[in-house]
Design an enzyme around this catalytic site. Structure first.
Site: not given
Ligand SMILES: Cc1cc2nc3c(=O)[nH]c(=O)nc-3n(C[C@H](O)[C@H](O)[C@H](O)COP(=O)(O)OP(=O)(O)OC[C@H]3O[C@@H](n4cnc5c(N)ncnc54)[C@H](O)[C@@H]3O)c2cc1C
Length: 460
Positions: A37, A202, A315, A439
């Site tokens: 996914a 913590e 994100a 308001h």
């Molecule tokens: C429980 C939880 C709740 C969160 N809630 C929030 C929120 O409410 N709001 C918010 O802003 N942020 C939130 N975050 C943080 C947010 O998920 C991350 O900041 C965001 O997903 C980062 O995006 P990214 O694209 O850098 O990495 P990721 O979303 O981690 O995506 C990286 C992708 O790379 C893939 N991948 C890794 N290595 C390889 C490889 N060698 N080859 C191919 N694919 C690979 C992984 O499978 C993954 O799908 C939350 C995180 C967690 C754990």
């Protein structure tokens, strides 16, 4: 060998957004993602499923504790946890499939497998259908992984990370959360609302390091009223499963026996299997890929974005960097104002902030004026029966420019958008105060806090 203008490694919010934007810029794009996914941590096991569970659990708590004051009597309530989890899973599936659709629409080639750098212009896709890709530009977007803690024996079941805590099959009798950061608090709240006893351990003497300390202290009191127990200044030394129960050891007190442990002590940049050395990409001492202001690594055609590089692990920060990297590759102008990136904790009440904290302003000796306004004095908050917390605006003492906005209260995560726009536009507190706010809305608290910067709030 397939050839692409841009190969993105990682299909999370950073990677998939970069891929879409690069395709919009007319480039030929491939995206390598190892999970079936798309959507990354955020969609699969992060932002979205956690918010689905927060929403459901909050409704349950309201039905139990608040409906009666609205004159709604429910009788005995029944929790159907598996239905709640199914709903969350359906939301995740719908959104991740949506990205498949966006990839098709934008003609992005999807590669299922693990991406590994073979050099500055070459990526190997490892998996069931191995292939080598030729890339003019590469964007690294492999995100982050949950950080381990010495002595804590994660079995991805009773002792697990946020991923397990999004899907516990039953409400734990006693859940111990290690780490009072955003993820630990959000998921701790979910299970506390559903009936678990929750203890948060913590190491630091406060919760939510990095958040405005005044807001964090106020929030902690509210969480305690909701039944969450905090043991601050507690250094966890071990956690293991013994005879089907978890035992958590920490300095200065007896071990805690509990049903589940959530390890939430932060996240680490994920370069696992990427083989950054093959292309000569430099990492800093914390394992993050080093980039310049244009998101370029030391290898100019290789970019890096999102959790993999420095900055808040959020994100929307990853998405904005994805767009910027794709625009810069296409020769366009791009800039990210890191001072205007909001962050939100989706507890009840929510906590949201953007810009500088009061602690940072004091430390940097920047002169500021402060305006605050409590939700208890707002008509809409009263109608919602959600009057805890307040808005705090920090403005430069000489120029009145808004430097930071911190909100603890209902829908803080939505309200902070106005503050982020104000900071991005270089607005003054007076600008916010003079802007009409409908308001009765919660947003009026921002206007009143802006008036309070100048000592002239009307309703308080
Ligand atoms: C429980 C939880 C709740 C969160 N809630 C929030 C929120 O409410 N709001 C918010 O802003 N942020 C939130 N975050 C943080 C947010 O998920 C991350 O900041 C965001 O997903 C980062 O995006 P990214 O694209 O850098 O990495 P990721 O979303 O981690 O995506 C990286 C992708 O790379 C893939 N991948 C890794 N290595 C390889 C490889 N060698 N080859 C191919 N694919 C690979 C992984 O499978 C993954 O799908 C939350 C995180 C967690 C754990």
């Amino acid at each position: 060998m397939p050839q692409h203008d841009v190969v993105v490694i990682g299909g999370g919010p950073g990677g998939y957004v970069a891929a879409i934007r690069a395709a919009q810029n007319g480039l030929n794009v491939g995206c390598v993602e190892m999970e079936s996914a798309l959507g990354g941590t955020c969609l699969r096991v992060g932002c979205i499923p956690s918010k689905a569970m927060l929403e459901s659990s909050e409704l349950y708590r309201m039905a139990k504790e608040q409906f009666a004051q609205h004159g709604i009597n429910t009788g005995a309530l029944e929790l159907d946890l598996s239905k709640m989890l199914d709903r969350k899973n359906q939301i995740v599936t719908g959104l991740t499939k949506g990205i498949d659709g966006l990839f098709k629409k934008n003609k992005i080639t999807r590669y299922l497998g693990k991406g590994r750098l073979l050099g500055p212009n070459k990526v190997a896709v490892e998996g069931d259908n191995p292939v080598e890709l030729d890339a003019k530009h590469i964007i690294l977007a492999t995100g982050s992984i949950s950080a381990p803690l010495k002595g804590v024996e994660v079995d991805n079941n009773l002792i697990g990370t946020s991923t397990e805590a999004l899907s516990y099959p039953e409400v734990p009798g006693h859940l111990v959360v290690i780490g009072a950061g955003v993820i630990g608090l959000e998921l701790g709240c979910v299970w506390a609302r559903l009936g678990a006893k929750v203890t948060v351990l913590e190491y630091l003497p406060r919760i939510m390091p990095g958040m405005d300390s005044e807001m964090a202290t106020e929030a902690q009191k509210l969480f305690q009223k909701q039944g969450i127990e905090f043991k601050l200044g507690s250094r966890v030394t071990a956690a293991r499963v013994v005879d089907g129960k978890c035992v958590v050891e920490y300095e200065g007190a007896d071990p805690i026996q509990c049903d589940r442990v959530l390890l939430a002590v932060g996240r680490l940049p994920n370069t696992n299997g990427l083989d950054v050395n093959a292309a000569g990409v430099k990492l800093d001492d914390r394992g993050r890929v080093v980039v310049n202001d244009h998101l370029q690594t030391n290898i100019p055609n290789i970019y890096a974005i999102g959790d993999l590089i420095a900055g808040p692990m959020l994100a929307h920060k990853a998405e904005d960097e994805g767009v910027a990297a794709a625009d810069l590759i296409a020769g366009k102008y791009a800039h990210i104002n890191y001072d205007a990136i909001p962050s939100v904790v989706y507890t009840d009440p929510e906590i949201a902030s953007v810009g500088k904290t009061e602690d940072q302003l004091k430390q940097a000796e920047i002169p500021y004026r402060k305006g605050t306004f409590p939700f208890a004095a707002n008509g809409r908050a009263k109608a919602l029966a959600s009057t805890h917390g307040r808005v705090k605006i920090l403005a430069h003492a000489d120029t009145d420019r808004v430097l930071g906005v911190h909100i603890l209260g209902p829908r803080a995560g939505d309200l902070i958008a106005e503050a982020a726009v104000a900071i991005e536009f270089g607005a003054s507190a007076e600008d916010i105060a003079r802007s009409p706010h409908a308001h009765p809305t919660l947003a009026e608290c921002l206007k009143e806090a802006a008036l309070a910067v100048d000592g002239r709030a009307i309703h308080f």
